[in-house]
Design a protein around this motif. Structure first.
Motif, PDB file in Angstrom:
ATOM      1  N   PRO A 166       2.034  -9.778  -0.064  1.00 34.56           N
ATOM      2  CA  PRO A 166       2.367  -8.366   0.150  1.00 34.56           C
ATOM      3  C   PRO A 166       3.811  -8.115   0.573  1.00 34.56           C
ATOM      4  CG  PRO A 166       0.254  -8.898   1.144  1.00 34.56           C
ATOM      5  CD  PRO A 166       0.891 -10.198   0.754  1.00 34.56           C
ATOM      6  N   VAL A 167       4.500  -9.133   1.109  1.00 31.56           N
ATOM      7  CA  VAL A 167       5.884  -8.931   1.547  1.00 31.56           C
ATOM      8  C   VAL A 167       6.886  -9.480   0.539  1.00 31.56           C
ATOM      9  CG1 VAL A 167       5.196  -8.907   3.965  1.00 31.56           C
ATOM     10  CG2 VAL A 167       5.888 -11.065   2.923  1.00 31.56           C
ATOM     11  N   SER A 168       6.393  -9.994  -0.592  1.00 32.61           N
ATOM     12  CA  SER A 168       7.275 -10.447  -1.661  1.00 32.61           C
ATOM     13  C   SER A 168       7.689  -9.245  -2.506  1.00 32.61           C
ATOM     14  CB  SER A 168       6.556 -11.473  -2.541  1.00 32.61           C
ATOM     15  OG  SER A 168       5.515 -10.843  -3.286  1.00 32.61           O
ATOM     16  N   PRO A 169       8.761  -9.359  -3.302  1.00 33.71           N
ATOM     17  CA  PRO A 169       9.138  -8.222  -4.158  1.00 33.71           C
ATOM     18  C   PRO A 169       8.009  -7.769  -5.069  1.00 33.71           C
ATOM     19  CG  PRO A 169      10.932  -9.812  -4.052  1.00 33.71           C
ATOM     20  CD  PRO A 169       9.754 -10.444  -3.357  1.00 33.71           C
ATOM     21  N   GLU A 170       7.280  -8.724  -5.678  1.00 36.33           N
ATOM     22  CA  GLU A 170       6.163  -8.356  -6.549  1.00 36.33           C
ATOM     23  C   GLU A 170       5.043  -7.710  -5.743  1.00 36.33           C
ATOM     24  OE1 GLU A 170       7.473 -11.362  -6.316  1.00 36.33           O
ATOM     25  OE2 GLU A 170       8.368 -11.807  -8.279  1.00 36.33           O
ATOM     26  N   GLY A 171       4.799  -8.240  -4.552  1.00 34.35           N
ATOM     27  CA  GLY A 171       3.742  -7.699  -3.716  1.00 34.35           C
ATOM     28  C   GLY A 171       4.030  -6.291  -3.239  1.00 34.35           C
ATOM     29  N   ILE A 172       5.282  -6.036  -2.863  1.00 35.76           N
ATOM     30  CA  ILE A 172       5.653  -4.698  -2.419  1.00 35.76           C
ATOM     31  C   ILE A 172       5.448  -3.695  -3.549  1.00 35.76           C
ATOM     32  CG2 ILE A 172       7.594  -3.263  -1.701  1.00 35.76           C
ATOM     33  CD1 ILE A 172       8.635  -5.741  -0.155  1.00 35.76           C
ATOM     34  N   GLU A 173       5.813  -4.082  -4.765  1.00 38.08           N
ATOM     35  CA  GLU A 173       5.632  -3.184  -5.900  1.00 38.08           C
ATOM     36  C   GLU A 173       4.147  -2.966  -6.195  1.00 38.08           C
ATOM     37  OE1 GLU A 173       7.045  -0.477  -8.579  1.00 38.08           O
ATOM     38  OE2 GLU A 173       8.137  -1.610  -7.058  1.00 38.08           O
ATOM     39  N   PHE A 174       3.346  -4.019  -6.056  1.00 41.01           N
ATOM     40  CA  PHE A 174       1.900  -3.897  -6.229  1.00 41.01           C
ATOM     41  C   PHE A 174       1.327  -2.918  -5.207  1.00 41.01           C
ATOM     42  CE2 PHE A 174      -2.416  -5.066  -5.077  1.00 41.01           C
ATOM     43  CZ  PHE A 174      -3.054  -5.208  -6.297  1.00 41.01           C
ATOM     44  N   VAL A 175       1.678  -3.101  -3.937  1.00 42.73           N
ATOM     45  CA  VAL A 175       1.170  -2.235  -2.873  1.00 42.73           C
ATOM     46  C   VAL A 175       1.629  -0.796  -3.094  1.00 42.73           C
ATOM     47  CG1 VAL A 175       1.321  -1.729  -0.401  1.00 42.73           C
ATOM     48  CG2 VAL A 175       0.917  -4.077  -1.176  1.00 42.73           C
ATOM     49  N   ARG A 176       2.886  -0.618  -3.487  1.00 44.84           N
ATOM     50  CA  ARG A 176       3.408   0.727  -3.707  1.00 44.84           C
ATOM     51  C   ARG A 176       2.644   1.426  -4.844  1.00 44.84           C
ATOM     52  NH1 ARG A 176       7.662   2.920  -1.755  1.00 44.84           N
ATOM     53  NH2 ARG A 176       8.517   0.911  -1.113  1.00 44.84           N
ATOM     54  N   THR A 177       2.389   0.697  -5.923  1.00 42.77           N
ATOM     55  CA  THR A 177       1.662   1.283  -7.048  1.00 42.77           C
ATOM     56  C   THR A 177       0.227   1.626  -6.661  1.00 42.77           C
ATOM     57  OG1 THR A 177       3.023   0.001  -8.588  1.00 42.77           O
ATOM     58  CG2 THR A 177       0.973   0.911  -9.446  1.00 42.77           C
ATOM     59  N   ALA A 178      -0.421   0.721  -5.933  1.00 40.50           N
ATOM     60  CA  ALA A 178      -1.795   0.966  -5.497  1.00 40.50           C
ATOM     61  C   ALA A 178      -1.863   2.146  -4.537  1.00 40.50           C
ATOM     62  CB  ALA A 178      -2.364  -0.287  -4.847  1.00 40.50           C
ATOM     63  N   ALA A 179      -0.953   2.199  -3.582  1.00 41.34           N
ATOM     64  CA  ALA A 179      -0.968   3.290  -2.606  1.00 41.34           C
ATOM     65  C   ALA A 179      -0.744   4.636  -3.284  1.00 41.34           C
ATOM     66  CB  ALA A 179       0.094   3.043  -1.534  1.00 41.34           C
ATOM     67  N   ALA A 180       0.149   4.676  -4.275  1.00 39.28           N
ATOM     68  CA  ALA A 180       0.369   5.912  -5.021  1.00 39.28           C
ATOM     69  C   ALA A 180      -0.892   6.329  -5.762  1.00 39.28           C
ATOM     70  CB  ALA A 180       1.526   5.736  -5.998  1.00 39.28           C
ATOM     71  N   GLY A 181      -1.620   5.350  -6.289  1.00 41.76           N
ATOM     72  CA  GLY A 181      -2.886   5.649  -6.952  1.00 41.76           C
ATOM     73  C   GLY A 181      -3.906   6.239  -6.007  1.00 41.76           C
ATOM     74  N   TRP A 182      -3.956   5.732  -4.770  1.00 41.27           N
ATOM     75  CA  TRP A 182      -4.874   6.290  -3.787  1.00 41.27           C
ATOM     76  C   TRP A 182      -4.450   7.695  -3.375  1.00 41.27           C
ATOM     77  CZ3 TRP A 182      -9.463   4.664  -3.600  1.00 41.27           C
ATOM     78  CH2 TRP A 182      -9.759   3.312  -3.807  1.00 41.27           C
ATOM     79  N   ALA A 183      -3.141   7.939  -3.302  1.00 42.23           N
ATOM     80  CA  ALA A 183      -2.675   9.287  -2.981  1.00 42.23           C
ATOM     81  C   ALA A 183      -3.117  10.276  -4.055  1.00 42.23           C
ATOM     82  CB  ALA A 183      -1.153   9.291  -2.836  1.00 42.23           C
TER      83      ALA A 183
END
Length: 217
Positions: A166-183
């Protein structure tokens, strides 16, 4: 981790519903993802005490209806319902917080099975305003990602990867995309758009803080 974070986050669909239990309002976060395996294999992956730690967390307890389970360092609860190989329902108890989890598996062809995970809780308005459904939903996104990795390789997921991804560049982008989907899912259930996306940004910050940078360390 060799993956496209946006495409991988897009493998899951997200829904937020309003509900009620015991006369009190609840919010239900629903994640769905298809896996390239049959129903029996997916059922084994999500219910077998020897296999769950390969993609999620070590689990102990009496894994049958009315029995109690405990995930190491996380939630425990009671197994309320089990219809092998279709669905199970459990309470999700973390500290003094009680919620409910239901997992349903639906075959879609010979080698594809859809998993639906519905997590229902009485929501503290302040907590929902601060983080929205992503507080719970992104955690499940990461769990379903680990499940997919395990099913693809047949091997256990490296526990260290669960911490560092989750703190890697790929992980941050994954979390950001998922969080936007939940929003977006929360907005469809009636939340105000700006507030929902601001809550998603706070969720991203929560999940992507390196352990050594956490408050109090």
């Amino acid at each position: 981790m060799p993956l496209d974070p946006v495409a991988t986050a897009g493998l899951a669909t997200r829904e937020v519903r309003s509900g009620s239990r015991d006369g009190a309002p609840t919010r239900i976060t629903v994640a769905r993802r298809r896996y390239p395996t049959d129903q029996a294999d997916l059922w084994d992956a999500v219910t077998n005490a020897d296999r769950i730690p390969r993609w999620f967390l070590p689990i102990s307890g009496d894994l049958r209806v009315s029995g109690r389970y405990q995930l190491e360092g996380n939630a425990g609860g009671v197994i309320e319902q089990c219809e092998e190989p279709e669905s199970f329902a459990v309470t999700w108890e973390y500290g003094d917080m009680l919620s409910w989890l239901e997992v349903t598996l639906t075959p879609e062809g010979d080698r594809t099975t859809r998993l639906e995970l519905a997590h229902e809780a009485h929501v503290d308005p302040g907590m929902w305003q601060q983080f929205g459904p992503g507080a719970v939903g992104v955690g499940w996104d990461l769990g379903l990602l680990g499940l997919g990795m395990h099913l693809e390789s047949g091997e256990p997921v490296d526990p260290e990867l669960a911490v560092t991804f989750p703190v890697s560049p790929e992980g941050i982008e994954f979390v950001r995309t998922a969080a936007a989907g939940w929003a977006e899912a929360a907005v469809k259930d009636g939340d105000e758009s700006d507030a929902a996306h601001e809550a998603a940004e706070r969720t991203v910050a929560f999940y992507t803080v390196p352990p050594e940078a956490a408050p109090g360390d």
